[in-house]
Design an enzyme around this catalytic site. Structure first.
Site, short mmCIF file in Angstrom:
data_model
loop_
_atom_site.label_atom_id
_atom_site.label_comp_id
_atom_site.label_asym_id
_atom_site.label_seq_id
_atom_site.Cartn_x
_atom_site.Cartn_y
_atom_site.Cartn_z
N ASP A 53 0.86 -1.18 0.00
CA ASP A 53 0.00 0.00 0.00
C ASP A 53 0.89 1.23 0.00
OD1 ASP A 53 -2.10 -1.72 0.12
OD2 ASP A 53 -2.61 -1.33 2.21
N ASP B 231 -14.00 -3.92 -1.44
CA ASP B 231 -13.82 -3.64 -0.01
C ASP B 231 -15.19 -3.73 0.64
OD1 ASP B 231 -11.15 -3.13 -0.52
OD2 ASP B 231 -11.45 -0.96 -0.73
#
Length: 266
Positions: free
Chosen positions: A26, A145
């Site tokens: 990330d 998500d």
């Protein structure tokens, strides 16, 4: 000769059936970061150094996510994508802020093996088919998500900041129909907690689709990977346990192999 031929066939079959271990990078401001439930972000290191380390340890794939690109409505860090891709040889997936076919094409041109989309797919589902037609379904991952809202697992976009009122399981079925080759499923309830993958959510999606599902969010120890592979996940993604040296990729794979999970050990 017959024995050798049989061994080769078995090896090819193992490579097809092998469960994949994927490391997540990330990225924020050019650095690898990690949070808990999409919050409390902290620094985890240099993306190129980490990518090379994971490759040397035997990682199967690496996912590179520009975590603020969608929220900030800007393009992904293409130069960094190119630099990372030049340094590693394992399959490399890139996502974050991709909104057009042209942007997907550019990321592939810069060296990524696959791309993934999330926010843009929710807001413009036809983009899934358009990108799949351009680069092939096998190279397109749709990230989902999701967070339990008391009634169903709800889809979130913009880096987990925006609830969409959509059922994640139903959305998974639709992205498969539209041409996605794989689903990257992250549980916002377990992300960064190290308490284990979200088994109920993952199993619901695995049972609902026929394309590979990558489980993400919550890995804390080898047993968590074993659990999620046993309910049918094709791959499992982790960040914290690798970034901070709690386990190496090789240690994890040896544990899985000893417990009957086919993994690549070469």
């Amino acid at each position: 000769m017959k024995e050798l031929s049989l061994l080769k066939k078995l090896w090819r079959l193992l490579k097809v059936l092998a469960r994949r271990i994927i490391a997540a990078l990330d990225i924020k401001d050019g650095r690898v970061v990690k949070g808990i439930k999409f919050k409390n972000i902290r620094d985890a290191g240099d993306p190129i150094e980490l990518a090379k380390r994971y490759e040397s340890e035997g990682i199967d794939e690496i996912v590179f996510l520009d975590i603020t690109a969608s929220y900030e409505k800007r393009k992904i860090l293409l130069d960094l994508v190119e630099r990372v891709a030049e340094e590693i040889y394992v399959p490399f997936t890139v996502g974050g802020g991709i909104r057009t076919v042209e942007e997907a094409r550019e990321i592939i041109r810069r060296g990524a093996d696959k791309i993934f989309i999330n926010t843009a797919a929710v807001e413009n589902p036809s983009l899934i088919k358009e990108i799949a037609d351009l680069i092939g379904s096998a190279n397109l991952v749709v990230a989902i998500d999701a967070k339990w809202n008391g009634k169903f697992w709800e889809v979130y976009t913009h880096g987990g900041r925006k609830p969409r009122g959509m059922d994640a399981v139903e959305w998974a079925k639709r992205v498969e129909e539209l041409g996605a080759g794989e689903i990257l499923l992250t549980s916002m309830d377990t992300d960064g907690t190290k308490q284990g993958f979200d088994i109920p959510l993952t199993k619901a999606v695995v049972d609902a689709v026929n394309i590979p599902v990558i489980a993400s969010g919550g890995a804390g120890k080898p047993e968590h990977f074993l659990e999620v592979f046993r309910i049918g996940s094709d791959a499992a993604l982790a960040a914290s346990i690798f970034h901070y040296g709690e386990y190496t990729v090789r240690e994890l794979k040896m544990f899985l192999a000893k417990n009957g999970i086919p993994v690549r050990l070469d």
